[in-house]
Design a protein around this motif. Structure first.
Motif, PDB file in Angstrom:
ATOM      1  N   GLY A  56       4.822  -6.776   6.228  1.00 41.12           N
ATOM      2  CA  GLY A  56       4.593  -5.999   7.451  1.00 41.12           C
ATOM      3  C   GLY A  56       5.336  -4.820   7.753  1.00 41.12           C
ATOM      4  O   GLY A  56       4.844  -3.963   8.558  1.00 41.12           O
ATOM      5  N   THR A  57       6.687  -4.537   7.085  1.00 36.65           N
ATOM      6  CA  THR A  57       7.168  -3.499   7.176  1.00 36.65           C
ATOM      7  C   THR A  57       6.450  -2.216   6.858  1.00 36.65           C
ATOM      8  O   THR A  57       5.833  -2.279   5.549  1.00 36.65           O
ATOM      9  N   ALA A  58       6.106  -1.178   7.565  1.00 36.00           N
ATOM     10  CA  ALA A  58       5.687  -0.021   7.231  1.00 36.00           C
ATOM     11  C   ALA A  58       6.518   1.122   7.634  1.00 36.00           C
ATOM     12  O   ALA A  58       7.186   1.173   8.771  1.00 36.00           O
ATOM     13  N   GLY A  59       6.407   2.528   6.887  1.00 33.60           N
ATOM     14  CA  GLY A  59       7.000   3.496   7.427  1.00 33.60           C
ATOM     15  C   GLY A  59       6.585   4.712   6.263  1.00 33.60           C
ATOM     16  O   GLY A  59       5.632   4.586   5.739  1.00 33.60           O
ATOM     17  N   ILE A  60       7.458   5.849   6.520  1.00 41.11           N
ATOM     18  CA  ILE A  60       7.207   6.882   5.661  1.00 41.11           C
ATOM     19  C   ILE A  60       8.286   7.208   4.775  1.00 41.11           C
ATOM     20  O   ILE A  60       9.569   6.919   5.095  1.00 41.11           O
ATOM     21  N   VAL A  61       8.099   7.443   3.673  1.00 41.88           N
ATOM     22  CA  VAL A  61       9.165   8.091   2.555  1.00 41.88           C
ATOM     23  C   VAL A  61       8.874   9.660   2.393  1.00 41.88           C
ATOM     24  O   VAL A  61       7.384  10.117   2.299  1.00 41.88           O
ATOM     25  N   ASP A  62       9.882  10.207   3.052  1.00 34.45           N
ATOM     26  CA  ASP A  62       9.995  11.752   2.910  1.00 34.45           C
ATOM     27  C   ASP A  62      10.612  12.156   1.681  1.00 34.45           C
ATOM     28  O   ASP A  62      11.711  12.191   1.500  1.00 34.45           O
ATOM     29  N   MET A  63       9.781  12.726   0.692  1.00 35.93           N
ATOM     30  CA  MET A  63      10.133  13.251  -0.847  1.00 35.93           C
ATOM     31  C   MET A  63      10.454  14.652  -0.690  1.00 35.93           C
ATOM     32  O   MET A  63      10.701  15.304  -1.827  1.00 35.93           O
ATOM     33  N   SER A  64      10.184  15.454   0.319  1.00 39.30           N
ATOM     34  CA  SER A  64       9.942  16.821   0.238  1.00 39.30           C
ATOM     35  C   SER A  64      11.361  17.513  -0.100  1.00 39.30           C
ATOM     36  O   SER A  64      11.201  18.625  -1.055  1.00 39.30           O
ATOM     37  N   GLN A  65      12.442  17.079   0.032  1.00 41.12           N
ATOM     38  CA  GLN A  65      13.746  17.566  -0.237  1.00 41.12           C
ATOM     39  C   GLN A  65      13.940  17.335  -1.725  1.00 41.12           C
ATOM     40  O   GLN A  65      14.405  18.385  -2.597  1.00 41.12           O
ATOM     41  N   ARG A  66      13.731  16.271  -2.048  1.00 42.54           N
ATOM     42  CA  ARG A  66      13.900  15.750  -3.629  1.00 42.54           C
ATOM     43  C   ARG A  66      12.886  16.514  -4.221  1.00 42.54           C
ATOM     44  O   ARG A  66      13.295  17.207  -5.437  1.00 42.54           O
ATOM     45  N   VAL A  67      11.774  16.592  -4.220  1.00 45.37           N
ATOM     46  CA  VAL A  67      10.932  17.296  -5.071  1.00 45.37           C
ATOM     47  C   VAL A  67      10.779  18.752  -5.221  1.00 45.37           C
ATOM     48  O   VAL A  67      10.514  19.428  -6.235  1.00 45.37           O
ATOM     49  N   ASP A  91       0.732  -1.269   0.112  1.00 46.90           N
ATOM     50  CA  ASP A  91       0.126   0.055  -0.117  1.00 46.90           C
ATOM     51  C   ASP A  91       0.857   1.330  -0.080  1.00 46.90           C
ATOM     52  O   ASP A  91       2.020   1.047   0.731  1.00 46.90           O
ATOM     53  N   VAL A  92       0.191   2.263  -0.730  1.00 45.28           N
ATOM     54  CA  VAL A  92       0.823   3.534  -0.539  1.00 45.28           C
ATOM     55  C   VAL A  92      -0.167   4.576  -0.472  1.00 45.28           C
ATOM     56  O   VAL A  92      -1.160   4.690  -0.946  1.00 45.28           O
ATOM     57  N   ILE A  93      -0.133   5.780   0.502  1.00 43.09           N
ATOM     58  CA  ILE A  93      -0.896   6.518   0.830  1.00 43.09           C
ATOM     59  C   ILE A  93      -0.049   7.846   0.689  1.00 43.09           C
ATOM     60  O   ILE A  93       0.688   8.296   1.557  1.00 43.09           O
ATOM     61  N   PRO A  94      -0.734   8.780  -0.100  1.00 47.92           N
ATOM     62  CA  PRO A  94      -0.219  10.179  -0.113  1.00 47.92           C
ATOM     63  C   PRO A  94      -0.295  10.919   1.035  1.00 47.92           C
ATOM     64  O   PRO A  94      -1.503  10.897   1.628  1.00 47.92           O
ATOM     65  N   LEU A  95       0.766  11.622   1.810  1.00 48.38           N
ATOM     66  CA  LEU A  95       0.295  12.616   2.934  1.00 48.38           C
ATOM     67  C   LEU A  95       0.832  13.881   2.662  1.00 48.38           C
ATOM     68  O   LEU A  95       1.533  14.073   1.541  1.00 48.38           O
ATOM     69  N   PRO A  96       0.551  14.968   3.245  1.00 52.97           N
ATOM     70  CA  PRO A  96       0.800  16.369   3.220  1.00 52.97           C
ATOM     71  C   PRO A  96       2.357  16.408   3.311  1.00 52.97           C
ATOM     72  O   PRO A  96       3.035  15.593   4.051  1.00 52.97           O
ATOM     73  N   GLY A  97       3.030  17.235   2.737  1.00 54.20           N
ATOM     74  CA  GLY A  97       4.390  17.592   2.669  1.00 54.20           C
ATOM     75  C   GLY A  97       5.440  16.663   1.979  1.00 54.20           C
ATOM     76  O   GLY A  97       6.356  16.645   2.258  1.00 54.20           O
ATOM     77  N   TYR A  98       4.806  16.228   0.911  1.00 54.04           N
ATOM     78  CA  TYR A  98       5.412  15.253   0.185  1.00 54.04           C
ATOM     79  C   TYR A  98       5.833  14.149   0.676  1.00 54.04           C
ATOM     80  O   TYR A  98       7.002  13.802   0.461  1.00 54.04           O
ATOM     81  N   ARG A  99       5.165  13.423   1.491  1.00 58.72           N
ATOM     82  CA  ARG A  99       5.553  12.340   1.966  1.00 58.72           C
ATOM     83  C   ARG A  99       4.376  11.252   1.617  1.00 58.72           C
ATOM     84  O   ARG A  99       3.258  11.452   1.360  1.00 58.72           O
ATOM     85  N   LEU A 100       4.843   9.973   1.802  1.00 56.94           N
ATOM     86  CA  LEU A 100       4.094   8.750   1.641  1.00 56.94           C
ATOM     87  C   LEU A 100       4.306   7.876   2.924  1.00 56.94           C
ATOM     88  O   LEU A 100       5.092   7.655   3.502  1.00 56.94           O
ATOM     89  N   ALA A 101       3.077   7.337   2.992  1.00 53.56           N
ATOM     90  CA  ALA A 101       2.868   6.216   4.083  1.00 53.56           C
ATOM     91  C   ALA A 101       2.865   5.042   3.319  1.00 53.56           C
ATOM     92  O   ALA A 101       2.102   4.784   2.416  1.00 53.56           O
ATOM     93  N   VAL A 102       3.877   3.985   3.555  1.00 53.02           N
ATOM     94  CA  VAL A 102       3.969   2.843   2.726  1.00 53.02           C
ATOM     95  C   VAL A 102       3.942   1.429   3.645  1.00 53.02           C
ATOM     96  O   VAL A 102       4.266   1.685   4.839  1.00 53.02           O
ATOM     97  N   ARG A 103       3.399   0.345   3.036  1.00 49.82           N
ATOM     98  CA  ARG A 103       3.324  -0.797   3.787  1.00 49.82           C
ATOM     99  C   ARG A 103       3.780  -1.832   2.834  1.00 49.82           C
ATOM    100  O   ARG A 103       3.158  -2.025   1.739  1.00 49.82           O
ATOM    101  N   PHE A 104       4.625  -2.547   3.099  1.00 49.67           N
ATOM    102  CA  PHE A 104       5.225  -3.922   2.409  1.00 49.67           C
ATOM    103  C   PHE A 104       4.339  -5.270   2.819  1.00 49.67           C
ATOM    104  O   PHE A 104       3.753  -5.082   3.781  1.00 49.67           O
ATOM    105  N   TYR A 105       4.264  -6.360   1.831  1.00 51.19           N
ATOM    106  CA  TYR A 105       3.681  -7.367   2.412  1.00 51.19           C
ATOM    107  C   TYR A 105       4.078  -8.209   3.461  1.00 51.19           C
ATOM    108  O   TYR A 105       3.331  -8.967   4.337  1.00 51.19           O
TER     109      TYR A 105
END
Length: 83
Positions: free
Chosen positions: A19-30, A3-17
Motif C-alpha cells: 500500500g505504500t505509494a509515492g513519487i520518484v523524481d528522476m529529473s536531476q539524475r536524467v 504499479d508504476v506510472i510515468p508522469l511529466p518532468g521525469y517523475r514516476l508514481a509508484v505503488r507497492f503491494y
C-alpha cells in the motif's frame, strides 16, 4: 512493486503491494551531465516505456531502480529524489 506510472518532468508514481505509494523524481539524475546509463531516459518517449519486472521499476535496455531503497525513502518522505 505493484504499479508504476510515468508522469511529466521525469517523475514516476509508484505503488507497492503493502500500500505504500509515492513519487520518484528522476529529473536531476536524467538531465545531469553525469547521468550515465540513465541518460537514455532523457528521451520522454523512452522514459514513458517504464514497467515493473520482478518487483523493480524497469526500462528497456536493462535499466532499473532498486526497489528497497525506493520503498524506504517513499515510506519516510513520500518521495524519492534521485540526484
Amino acid at each position: 512493486m505493484r504499479d508504476v506510472i510515468p508522469l511529466p518532468g521525469y517523475r514516476l508514481a509508484v505503488r507497492f503491494y503493502d500500500g505504500t505509494a509515492g513519487i520518484v523524481d528522476m529529473s536531476q539524475r536524467v538531465t545531469s551531465p553525469e547521468a550515465g546509463v540513465f541518460a537514455v531516459l532523457a528521451d520522454p518517449e523512452h522514459f514513458a516505456k517504464v514497467f515493473v519486472e520482478y518487483g523493480a521499476v524497469t526500462w528497456p535496455g536493462e535499466i532499473d531502480l532498486a526497489p528497497d531503497a525506493m520503498h524506504d525513502e517513499i515510506s519516510a518522505r513520500g518521495e524519492w529524489r534521485l540526484s
